[in-house]
Design a protein around this motif. Structure first.
Motif, PDB file in Angstrom:
ATOM      1  N   PRO A  27      18.683  75.529 -79.562  1.00  0.00           N
ATOM      2  CA  PRO A  27      17.385  75.838 -78.963  1.00  0.00           C
ATOM      3  C   PRO A  27      17.488  76.123 -77.466  1.00  0.00           C
ATOM      4  N   MET A  28      16.667  77.055 -77.012  1.00  0.00           N
ATOM      5  CA  MET A  28      16.680  77.396 -75.596  1.00  0.00           C
ATOM      6  C   MET A  28      16.221  76.220 -74.743  1.00  0.00           C
ATOM      7  N   GLY A  29      15.428  75.331 -75.336  1.00  0.00           N
ATOM      8  CA  GLY A  29      14.979  74.156 -74.587  1.00  0.00           C
ATOM      9  C   GLY A  29      16.130  73.309 -74.083  1.00  0.00           C
ATOM     10  N   ILE A  30      17.183  73.167 -74.912  1.00  0.00           N
ATOM     11  CA  ILE A  30      18.379  72.425 -74.480  1.00  0.00           C
ATOM     12  C   ILE A  30      19.066  73.157 -73.340  1.00  0.00           C
ATOM     13  N   ARG A  31      19.175  74.468 -73.504  1.00  0.00           N
ATOM     14  CA  ARG A  31      19.859  75.269 -72.473  1.00  0.00           C
ATOM     15  C   ARG A  31      19.154  75.137 -71.134  1.00  0.00           C
ATOM     16  N   GLN A  32      17.825  75.011 -71.179  1.00  0.00           N
ATOM     17  CA  GLN A  32      17.041  74.930 -69.950  1.00  0.00           C
ATOM     18  C   GLN A  32      17.195  73.564 -69.278  1.00  0.00           C
ATOM     19  N   VAL A  33      16.982  72.500 -70.037  1.00  0.00           N
ATOM     20  CA  VAL A  33      16.941  71.170 -69.409  1.00  0.00           C
ATOM     21  C   VAL A  33      18.332  70.621 -69.097  1.00  0.00           C
ATOM     22  N   LEU A  34      19.351  71.104 -69.796  1.00  0.00           N
ATOM     23  CA  LEU A  34      20.719  70.601 -69.570  1.00  0.00           C
ATOM     24  C   LEU A  34      21.649  71.700 -69.077  1.00  0.00           C
ATOM     25  N   SER A  35      21.117  72.676 -68.378  1.00  0.00           N
ATOM     26  CA  SER A  35      21.900  73.862 -68.009  1.00  0.00           C
ATOM     27  C   SER A  35      23.155  73.509 -67.212  1.00  0.00           C
ATOM     28  N   ASP A  36      23.029  72.685 -66.184  1.00  0.00           N
ATOM     29  CA  ASP A  36      24.193  72.364 -65.347  1.00  0.00           C
ATOM     30  C   ASP A  36      25.245  71.600 -66.140  1.00  0.00           C
ATOM     31  N   TRP A  37      24.805  70.632 -66.924  1.00  0.00           N
ATOM     32  CA  TRP A  37      25.756  69.832 -67.700  1.00  0.00           C
ATOM     33  C   TRP A  37      26.460  70.705 -68.733  1.00  0.00           C
ATOM     34  N   ILE A  38      25.723  71.546 -69.413  1.00  0.00           N
ATOM     35  CA  ILE A  38      26.311  72.413 -70.444  1.00  0.00           C
ATOM     36  C   ILE A  38      27.375  73.321 -69.842  1.00  0.00           C
ATOM     37  N   GLU A  39      27.101  73.895 -68.686  1.00  0.00           N
ATOM     38  CA  GLU A  39      28.049  74.822 -68.062  1.00  0.00           C
ATOM     39  C   GLU A  39      29.282  74.116 -67.512  1.00  0.00           C
ATOM     40  N   SER A  40      29.212  72.809 -67.349  1.00  0.00           N
ATOM     41  CA  SER A  40      30.356  72.071 -66.790  1.00  0.00           C
ATOM     42  C   SER A  40      31.339  71.614 -67.867  1.00  0.00           C
ATOM     43  N   GLN A  41      31.018  71.833 -69.150  1.00  0.00           N
ATOM     44  CA  GLN A  41      31.889  71.405 -70.243  1.00  0.00           C
ATOM     45  C   GLN A  41      32.733  72.578 -70.753  1.00  0.00           C
ATOM     46  N   ASP A  42      33.893  72.249 -71.327  1.00  0.00           N
ATOM     47  CA  ASP A  42      34.796  73.275 -71.873  1.00  0.00           C
ATOM     48  C   ASP A  42      34.527  73.437 -73.364  1.00  0.00           C
ATOM     49  N   TRP A  43      33.522  74.242 -73.696  1.00  0.00           N
ATOM     50  CA  TRP A  43      33.137  74.432 -75.096  1.00  0.00           C
ATOM     51  C   TRP A  43      34.152  75.286 -75.848  1.00  0.00           C
ATOM     52  N   ASP A  44      34.846  76.177 -75.156  1.00  0.00           N
ATOM     53  CA  ASP A  44      35.869  76.994 -75.820  1.00  0.00           C
ATOM     54  C   ASP A  44      36.963  76.113 -76.413  1.00  0.00           C
ATOM     55  N   MET A  45      37.425  75.158 -75.611  1.00  0.00           N
ATOM     56  CA  MET A  45      38.479  74.268 -76.102  1.00  0.00           C
ATOM     57  C   MET A  45      37.930  73.355 -77.201  1.00  0.00           C
ATOM     58  N   ALA A  46      36.704  72.876 -77.021  1.00  0.00           N
ATOM     59  CA  ALA A  46      36.111  71.971 -78.013  1.00  0.00           C
ATOM     60  C   ALA A  46      35.942  72.648 -79.366  1.00  0.00           C
ATOM     61  N   LYS A  81      12.510  65.145 -78.576  1.00  0.00           N
ATOM     62  CA  LYS A  81      12.757  64.210 -79.670  1.00  0.00           C
ATOM     63  C   LYS A  81      13.098  64.954 -80.958  1.00  0.00           C
ATOM     64  N   ASN A  82      12.351  66.021 -81.244  1.00  0.00           N
ATOM     65  CA  ASN A  82      12.604  66.812 -82.454  1.00  0.00           C
ATOM     66  C   ASN A  82      13.953  67.529 -82.381  1.00  0.00           C
ATOM     67  N   ILE A  83      14.263  68.060 -81.191  1.00  0.00           N
ATOM     68  CA  ILE A  83      15.542  68.749 -81.022  1.00  0.00           C
ATOM     69  C   ILE A  83      16.698  67.790 -81.263  1.00  0.00           C
ATOM     70  N   ASN A  84      16.582  66.574 -80.744  1.00  0.00           N
ATOM     71  CA  ASN A  84      17.623  65.569 -80.926  1.00  0.00           C
ATOM     72  C   ASN A  84      17.854  65.289 -82.412  1.00  0.00           C
ATOM     73  N   LYS A  85      16.762  65.143 -83.151  1.00  0.00           N
ATOM     74  CA  LYS A  85      16.876  64.880 -84.593  1.00  0.00           C
ATOM     75  C   LYS A  85      17.529  66.056 -85.317  1.00  0.00           C
ATOM     76  N   GLN A  86      17.102  67.269 -84.975  1.00  0.00           N
ATOM     77  CA  GLN A  86      17.637  68.461 -85.631  1.00  0.00           C
ATOM     78  C   GLN A  86      19.139  68.594 -85.394  1.00  0.00           C
ATOM     79  N   LEU A  87      19.571  68.333 -84.158  1.00  0.00           N
ATOM     80  CA  LEU A  87      20.998  68.451 -83.842  1.00  0.00           C
ATOM     81  C   LEU A  87      21.824  67.432 -84.617  1.00  0.00           C
ATOM     82  N   GLN A  88      21.307  66.217 -84.744  1.00  0.00           N
ATOM     83  CA  GLN A  88      22.049  65.194 -85.481  1.00  0.00           C
ATOM     84  C   GLN A  88      22.181  65.574 -86.949  1.00  0.00           C
ATOM     85  N   ILE A  89      21.089  66.082 -87.537  1.00  0.00           N
ATOM     86  CA  ILE A  89      21.121  66.480 -88.948  1.00  0.00           C
ATOM     87  C   ILE A  89      22.080  67.651 -89.157  1.00  0.00           C
ATOM     88  N   LYS A  90      22.024  68.621 -88.259  1.00  0.00           N
ATOM     89  CA  LYS A  90      22.778  69.864 -88.434  1.00  0.00           C
ATOM     90  C   LYS A  90      24.263  69.710 -88.108  1.00  0.00           C
TER      91      LYS A  90
END
Length: 709
Positions: A27-46, A81-90
């Motif tokens: 969801p774009m909501g995650i990208r918005q509220v956690l933008s700095d943290w998301i960009e600081s992680q190495d998702w390619d390696m993960a 809260k809903n996004i958190n639940k969806q991510l855990q399920i998915k």
């Protein structure tokens, strides 16, 4: 400036592409509220290491919990809260999938930013983004709406026809119920005359409605042939281009809307024709237009329904290995790959299961000896509305795996006349079902695939995928490499730039592409229409070198991705510079001015050249032996730039690198990339690796690097 802030400053046409990246999977909501943290992680390696992906998923959920506890807005708290639940399920059971989704989204963001910053589009991108696209789609919307409106009017007309017939039927039965002796009296003549008038009017209305139906059917037929099918073919072409790094693929939801609305019109017309069939069971007569015309119209409608549904069966996601998401259409034996098919027509409610079967290499070219493969895992799966948020039927095969047949009918299979990476294969999808009395046989196929058995074949396989999808829109030309066509340098240079924007986030500029063209073709490369052969691109060695042009370039891509990405994206690396251009750039610069370029003699090597003033006052250019991945794995390249020392004639070691070309202080360019972490193993003092070169009198321009503590 953060990547997300750069995105928010883009023009609207680019923001539409960004919007397409985000859905329930990320969801774009995650990208918005956690933008700095998301960009600081190495998702390619993960995306390639499950343990790391699991940790990042846990950290992501913790970040969301923290954001939730700090959020004051009630609606935003509810969404988080809903996004958190969806991510855990998915993703709880599939952390690698989450890492791959986020990695792909960030990479596509960088590509969109890079595209927006480049003024000149290449020939392939121009043909996909011409100025008439919007007007054409607007015309399509209007035309589909007009057809829907006309079909609704036909509904009303059939209802009026039914009412008129009921009136005639009532009057006719009333007269029939009277005594036969009374039917020919003078009193009955007006009623009989009125009944004949109603019948004449009924006949006229039947003919009129059938004529209108015929006109609407012709309009739908023309819509499908002249606009809907071409739009689908253009989407498939855009999908091809996207597979090799081109612009983000959009428009499938719009296509689905057109297909579904057109299908709804046809199904509605079939019901209208069924209703006319019921009407003639009650009232018919000699030369009844319904009896004469309805069978032909019904066959036309059934044919169009079948054709439309068959056309709407598409491969939404081309086959790819999750371990190499940027290189679709290459499959390694024994490694799982995924693909997804979709039906663009939303079917009426049905009470059956639509099973899709996968078939590998259904139609091999005759007279060709190919390696043969079979699918190890289950080949059949049921299409489901639940797998897609847009309400269409789709199915995703997530665990397909190929195995090579070593023997066929007791005979060992020999390789064909082409190399492994030039041998093309296909994956077909089939399904059968019946809807409203119409038998539908669905079939579609992937774009041609390359099957490899070793990762060392990956570069050659990717070259084949690029060449094919760059030069042809044929969906299944498996004989393509029997006589591969040439490519214009204009198209090829555009695709090569896409490789850099896809894998690194920054494409190549005009000067860099010019150098590549000259390396591949000589001075004639200045013209975009110069032709490049397949053999020269990736099979023949560069004159005087033991490797081909594509192998040289692919090694550089890997070097950037794994060791140089931050400084490449910061535009610190000039990269593709011939020695002649290098001399022209540096000859008049201050001593200590240096530039970074990729080695032309080493695979996957980067070097730096600096200006040194000789005792006579003449400027000399000194180049260090290229650094390759083996040495860059031990020490970050930015640290090498910072700590590099030269020893000459017993002098005190000094760093000769002062200004990044043209005149930027070294630390100003590289400070943010320095790695200052030091070992902290008690009771030992920390140590630092220092790269040192010794200038030898006989090879003054070729220092030999050493590592010292």
């Amino acid at each position: 400036m953060s990547q997300w802030k750069q995105i928010q400053q883009l023009e609207f046409k680019y923001l539409e592409q960004v919007d397409y990246l985000y859905d329930d999977n990320f969801p774009m909501g995650i990208r918005q509220v956690l933008s700095d943290w998301i960009e600081s992680q190495d998702w390619d390696m993960a995306a390639n290491h499950e343990s790391m992906a699991t940790v990042l998923l846990s950290n992501l959920l913790s970040q969301l919990d923290r954001q939730y506890s700090q959020e004051q807005n009630f609606l935003q708290r509810h969404n988080l809260k809903n996004i958190n639940k969806q991510l855990q399920i998915k993703y709880k059971a599939y952390p690698l999938l989450m890492a791959a989704v986020i990695s792909t989204s960030l990479r596509e963001e960088r590509r969109i930013i890079a595209t927006a910053s480049i003024q000149n589009q290449g020939p392939l991108e121009k043909c996909l983004q011409n100025s008439v696209t919007f007007e054409r789609q607007k015309n399509m919307d209007n035309r589909v709406a007009v057809i829907r409106s006309n079909v609704q009017l036909l509904d009303q007309a059939v209802k009026c026809l039914e009412d008129m017939q009921d009136d005639f039927d009532f009057r006719f039965k009333t007269i029939q119920s009277r005594d036969p002796a009374d039917r020919n009296t003078e009193l009955m003549k007006p009623e009989v005359t009125r009944l004949q008038e109603i019948l004449n009017n009924l006949d006229f209305k039947r003919k009129e409605n059938l004529s209108k139906m015929s006109d609407v059917i012709k309009e739908i037929d023309d819509l499908i042939a002249s606009q809907l099918n071409p739009e689908l073919m253009e989407w498939k072409r855009r999908q091809q281009i996207n597979c090799i790094g081109g612009p983000l693929l959009t428009g499938l939801d719009q296509l689905q809307n057109w297909f579904t609305l057109t299908a709804q019109s046809l199904f509605q017309m079939k019901r209208q024709l069924d209703k006319l069939g019921e009407l003639i069971l009650k009232v018919t007569y000699t030369s009844d237009p319904i009896s004469l015309q309805r069978p032909q119209l019904e066959e036309q409608v059934k044919y169009l329904i079948g054709h439309l549904i068959k056309s709407s069966f598409v491969v939404e996601k081309q086959p790819l290995m999750p371990t190499h998401p940027q290189k679709p259409l290459i499959i390694k034996t024994g490694v799982q790959f995924t693909t997804k098919v979709r039906l663009l027509v939303k079917l009426p409610e049905v009470d059956y299961q639509l099973k899709v079967k996968t078939i590998f290499d259904k139609a091999l070219p005759p007279g060709r000896v190919h390696r043969q493969f079979f699918i190890l895992t289950s080949t059949t799966k049921v299409m489901d509305v639940e797998e897609s948020s847009n309400g269409c039927l789709s199915v995703e095969f997530r665990h397909l795996q190929l195995k090579e047949k070593k023997y066929v009918n007791g005979t060992k299979v020999n390789e064909g006349p082409l190399s492994v990476t030039e041998e093309l294969h296909s994956l077909s999808f089939e399904a059968q079902f019946n809807i409203q009395g119409i038998n539908i046989d669905l079939e579609t196929c992937s774009f041609p695939l390359v099957v490899i058995s070793n990762v060392s074949q990956l570069p050659g396989g990717w070259a084949s995928i690029m060449w094919y999808n760059m030069l042809t829109d044929e969906p299944r030309n498996l004989d393509f490499f029997a006589s591969p066509p040439r490519a214009s340098w204009g198209k090829l240079s555009e695709v090569l730039s896409w490789q850099f924007s896809t894998f690194t986030g920054r494409g190549l500029n005009r000067e860099q592409l010019c150098m590549l063209g000259e390396k591949l073709m000589g001075q004639q490369a200045s013209h975009n229409e110069c032709q490049v052969s397949w053999s020269k691109f990736c099979k023949e060695n560069i004159p005087g070198k033991p490797f081909s042009f594509w192998m040289w370039l692919d090694f550089i891509l890997e070097l950037i991705k794994k060791h140089l990405l931050p400084i490449w994206n910061d535009n610190c690396i000039m990269g593709f510079v011939s020695k002649e251009t290098e001399r022209a750039c540096l000859k008049d610069k201050e001593p200590g001015t240096f530039l970074l370029r990729f080695s032309e003699s080493h695979l996957g090597g980067i070097t730096f050249t600096w200006v040194k003033q000789s005792d006579s006052g003449e400027a000399k250019l000194i180049s260090v032996e290229p650094y390759t991945k083996s040495r860059l794995s031990a020490l970050p390249f930015a640290n090498i730039i910072r700590d590099y020392k030269v020893v000459a004639d017993g002098e005190v070691p000094e760093n000769p690198l002062k200004f990044l070309y043209p005149d930027i202080p070294k630390d100003q360019s590289f400070r943010r990339h320095y790695n200052s972490q030091q070992s902290k193993v008690f009771p030992y003092i920390s140590s630092t690796w220092i790269p040192i070169s010794t200038l030898q009198p006989d090879i003054a321009c070729r220092p030999v690097p050493k590592m010292c503590i």
